[in-house]
Design a protein around this motif. Structure first.
Motif, PDB file in Angstrom:
ATOM      1  N   GLY A  64       0.828  -1.197   0.000  1.00 17.25           N
ATOM      2  CA  GLY A  64       0.000   0.000   0.000  1.00 17.25           C
ATOM      3  C   GLY A  64       0.863   1.247   0.000  1.00 17.25           C
ATOM      4  N   ALA A  65       0.224   2.377   0.164  1.00 21.21           N
ATOM      5  CA  ALA A  65       0.900   3.676   0.095  1.00 21.21           C
ATOM      6  C   ALA A  65       2.018   3.828   1.123  1.00 21.21           C
ATOM      7  CB  ALA A  65      -0.122   4.797   0.271  1.00 21.21           C
ATOM      8  N   ASP A  66       1.851   3.223   2.292  1.00 18.43           N
ATOM      9  CA  ASP A  66       2.855   3.347   3.346  1.00 18.43           C
ATOM     10  C   ASP A  66       3.860   2.197   3.346  1.00 18.43           C
ATOM     11  OD1 ASP A  66       1.678   5.701   4.254  1.00 18.43           O
ATOM     12  OD2 ASP A  66       0.291   4.603   5.556  1.00 18.43           O
ATOM     13  N   GLY A  67       3.835   1.376   2.289  1.00 21.15           N
ATOM     14  CA  GLY A  67       4.744   0.245   2.205  1.00 21.15           C
ATOM     15  C   GLY A  67       4.274  -0.980   2.961  1.00 21.15           C
ATOM     16  N   GLU A  68       3.079  -0.905   3.567  1.00 18.75           N
ATOM     17  CA  GLU A  68       2.554  -2.063   4.281  1.00 18.75           C
ATOM     18  C   GLU A  68       2.168  -3.157   3.294  1.00 18.75           C
ATOM     19  OE1 GLU A  68      -1.256   0.378   3.643  1.00 18.75           O
ATOM     20  OE2 GLU A  68       0.901   0.684   3.629  1.00 18.75           O
ATOM     21  N   VAL A  69       2.340  -4.409   3.693  1.00 17.54           N
ATOM     22  CA  VAL A  69       1.985  -5.528   2.834  1.00 17.54           C
ATOM     23  C   VAL A  69       0.484  -5.765   2.957  1.00 17.54           C
ATOM     24  CG1 VAL A  69       2.277  -8.000   2.411  1.00 17.54           C
ATOM     25  CG2 VAL A  69       4.266  -6.578   2.945  1.00 17.54           C
ATOM     26  N   LEU A  70      -0.192  -5.671   1.809  1.00 22.35           N
ATOM     27  CA  LEU A  70      -1.639  -5.902   1.734  1.00 22.35           C
ATOM     28  C   LEU A  70      -1.962  -7.261   1.132  1.00 22.35           C
ATOM     29  CD1 LEU A  70      -2.776  -2.411   0.421  1.00 22.35           C
ATOM     30  CD2 LEU A  70      -2.833  -3.262   2.783  1.00 22.35           C
ATOM     31  N   GLY A  71      -0.952  -7.889   0.536  1.00 24.50           N
ATOM     32  CA  GLY A  71      -1.187  -9.193  -0.080  1.00 24.50           C
ATOM     33  C   GLY A  71       0.087  -9.765  -0.645  1.00 24.50           C
ATOM     34  N   ARG A  72      -0.053 -10.968  -1.132  1.00 21.90           N
ATOM     35  CA  ARG A  72       1.056 -11.620  -1.815  1.00 21.90           C
ATOM     36  C   ARG A  72       0.497 -12.413  -2.984  1.00 21.90           C
ATOM     37  NH1 ARG A  72       4.011 -15.346   2.470  1.00 21.90           N
ATOM     38  NH2 ARG A  72       5.284 -15.629   0.654  1.00 21.90           N
ATOM     39  N   VAL A  73       1.263 -12.469  -4.046  1.00 19.48           N
ATOM     40  CA  VAL A  73       0.885 -13.215  -5.241  1.00 19.48           C
ATOM     41  C   VAL A  73       2.132 -13.960  -5.690  1.00 19.48           C
ATOM     42  CG1 VAL A  73      -0.136 -13.124  -7.536  1.00 19.48           C
ATOM     43  CG2 VAL A  73      -0.687 -11.341  -5.881  1.00 19.48           C
ATOM     44  N   ASN A  74       2.035 -15.283  -5.750  1.00 23.93           N
ATOM     45  CA  ASN A  74       3.203 -16.096  -6.037  1.00 23.93           C
ATOM     46  C   ASN A  74       2.998 -16.966  -7.265  1.00 23.93           C
ATOM     47  OD1 ASN A  74       4.374 -15.133  -3.631  1.00 23.93           O
ATOM     48  ND2 ASN A  74       3.318 -16.716  -2.465  1.00 23.93           N
ATOM     49  N   ALA A  83       3.522 -22.359 -14.413  1.00 20.98           N
ATOM     50  CA  ALA A  83       3.703 -22.140 -12.976  1.00 20.98           C
ATOM     51  C   ALA A  83       2.341 -22.231 -12.304  1.00 20.98           C
ATOM     52  CB  ALA A  83       4.324 -20.780 -12.709  1.00 20.98           C
ATOM     53  N   ARG A  84       2.378 -22.433 -11.000  1.00 23.02           N
ATOM     54  CA  ARG A  84       1.164 -22.490 -10.186  1.00 23.02           C
ATOM     55  C   ARG A  84       0.988 -21.150  -9.481  1.00 23.02           C
ATOM     56  NH1 ARG A  84       0.876 -23.453  -5.002  1.00 23.02           N
ATOM     57  NH2 ARG A  84       2.936 -24.392  -4.955  1.00 23.02           N
ATOM     58  N   LEU A  85      -0.182 -20.544  -9.650  1.00 25.87           N
ATOM     59  CA  LEU A  85      -0.521 -19.261  -9.041  1.00 25.87           C
ATOM     60  C   LEU A  85      -1.099 -19.466  -7.651  1.00 25.87           C
ATOM     61  CD1 LEU A  85      -1.215 -16.123  -9.348  1.00 25.87           C
ATOM     62  CD2 LEU A  85      -3.468 -16.937 -10.075  1.00 25.87           C
ATOM     63  N   GLY A  86      -0.672 -18.625  -6.715  1.00 29.19           N
ATOM     64  CA  GLY A  86      -1.262 -18.583  -5.383  1.00 29.19           C
ATOM     65  C   GLY A  86      -1.308 -17.139  -4.921  1.00 29.19           C
ATOM     66  N   TYR A  87      -2.320 -16.777  -4.148  1.00 29.97           N
ATOM     67  CA  TYR A  87      -2.423 -15.388  -3.693  1.00 29.97           C
ATOM     68  C   TYR A  87      -3.207 -15.307  -2.394  1.00 29.97           C
ATOM     69  CZ  TYR A  87      -6.830 -15.910  -6.192  1.00 29.97           C
ATOM     70  OH  TYR A  87      -8.037 -16.378  -6.645  1.00 29.97           O
ATOM     71  N   ARG A  88      -2.935 -14.235  -1.650  1.00 29.87           N
ATOM     72  CA  ARG A  88      -3.613 -13.919  -0.390  1.00 29.87           C
ATOM     73  C   ARG A  88      -3.715 -12.408  -0.283  1.00 29.87           C
ATOM     74  NH1 ARG A  88      -2.019 -17.595   4.431  1.00 29.87           N
ATOM     75  NH2 ARG A  88      -1.898 -19.579   3.391  1.00 29.87           N
ATOM     76  N   ILE A  89      -4.853 -11.931   0.160  1.00 29.13           N
ATOM     77  CA  ILE A  89      -5.077 -10.503   0.366  1.00 29.13           C
ATOM     78  C   ILE A  89      -5.506 -10.296   1.812  1.00 29.13           C
ATOM     79  CG2 ILE A  89      -6.473  -8.496  -0.310  1.00 29.13           C
ATOM     80  CD1 ILE A  89      -4.469  -9.377  -2.478  1.00 29.13           C
ATOM     81  N   ALA A  90      -4.977  -9.275   2.452  1.00 30.47           N
ATOM     82  CA  ALA A  90      -5.313  -8.976   3.847  1.00 30.47           C
ATOM     83  C   ALA A  90      -6.815  -8.771   4.012  1.00 30.47           C
ATOM     84  CB  ALA A  90      -4.573  -7.719   4.310  1.00 30.47           C
ATOM     85  N   GLU A  91      -7.318  -9.170   5.151  1.00 29.61           N
ATOM     86  CA  GLU A  91      -8.747  -9.026   5.430  1.00 29.61           C
ATOM     87  C   GLU A  91      -9.203  -7.578   5.280  1.00 29.61           C
ATOM     88  OE1 GLU A  91     -12.025 -10.443   8.733  1.00 29.61           O
ATOM     89  OE2 GLU A  91      -9.931 -10.218   9.374  1.00 29.61           O
TER      90      GLU A  91
END
Length: 159
Positions: A64-74, A83-91
């Protein structure tokens, strides 16, 4: 505006905080990572970075704007153009289109930067949000699967 960044060593503290803060939320729809994941986080981060440097996997964080991690996509298990896609987004960031945006971004990178031609993914039947993201981003159902004993669907997307 969110940003999709390749995983770097300095993402470690924010990534660990993201995983801890969202652990219960994620466990409601995907298998829990378990205590060992958190206990050995630094070791796993180093291993992930080594795999990424070798081209075996491509890990990304959504910041996000402050550099906080909001998710990951691998993109994992890279081989023979796939490749195999995986992802998670913060609540706290869910339900705003962030997952759809991030998956679209990583799909573009997969073809343009990483030379991949096919992505696969899987999700449980009860994860309607993830199924919707995959449908919106061009993945099609190719079969049934089980994820940690739970019924699910397998997906595929040509790039």
């Amino acid at each position: 505006m969110p940003e999709l960044q390749p995983l770097r060593p300095d993402h470690g503290p924010a990534l660990l905080a993201f995983e801890r803060e969202n652990r219960a939320y994620f466990a409601a729809s995907v298998p829990d990572r378990g205590e060992e994941y958190f206990a050995r986080f630094e070791e796993r981060l180093r291993a992930s970075l080594a795999q990424q440097a070798a081209g075996a996997d491509f890990f990304h964080v959504v910041t996000g704007a402050d550099g906080e991690v909001l998710g990951r996509v691998n993109l994992a298990e890279v081989a023979d153009g796939s490749a195999r896609l995986g992802y998670r987004i913060a609540e706290r960031a869910a339900g705003r289109g962030l997952a759809t945006w991030a998956v679209r971004e990583v799909c573009a990178r997969a073809g343009e930067r990483y030379g991949l031609t096919v992505l696969t993914a899987a999700t449980t039947l009860d994860n309607a949000a993830s199924r919707a993201v995959l449908a919106r981003t061009g993945f099609t159902v190719v079969g049934e699967t089980r994820l940690s004993g739970r019924p699910g669907l397998s997906y595929r997307r040509s790039l």
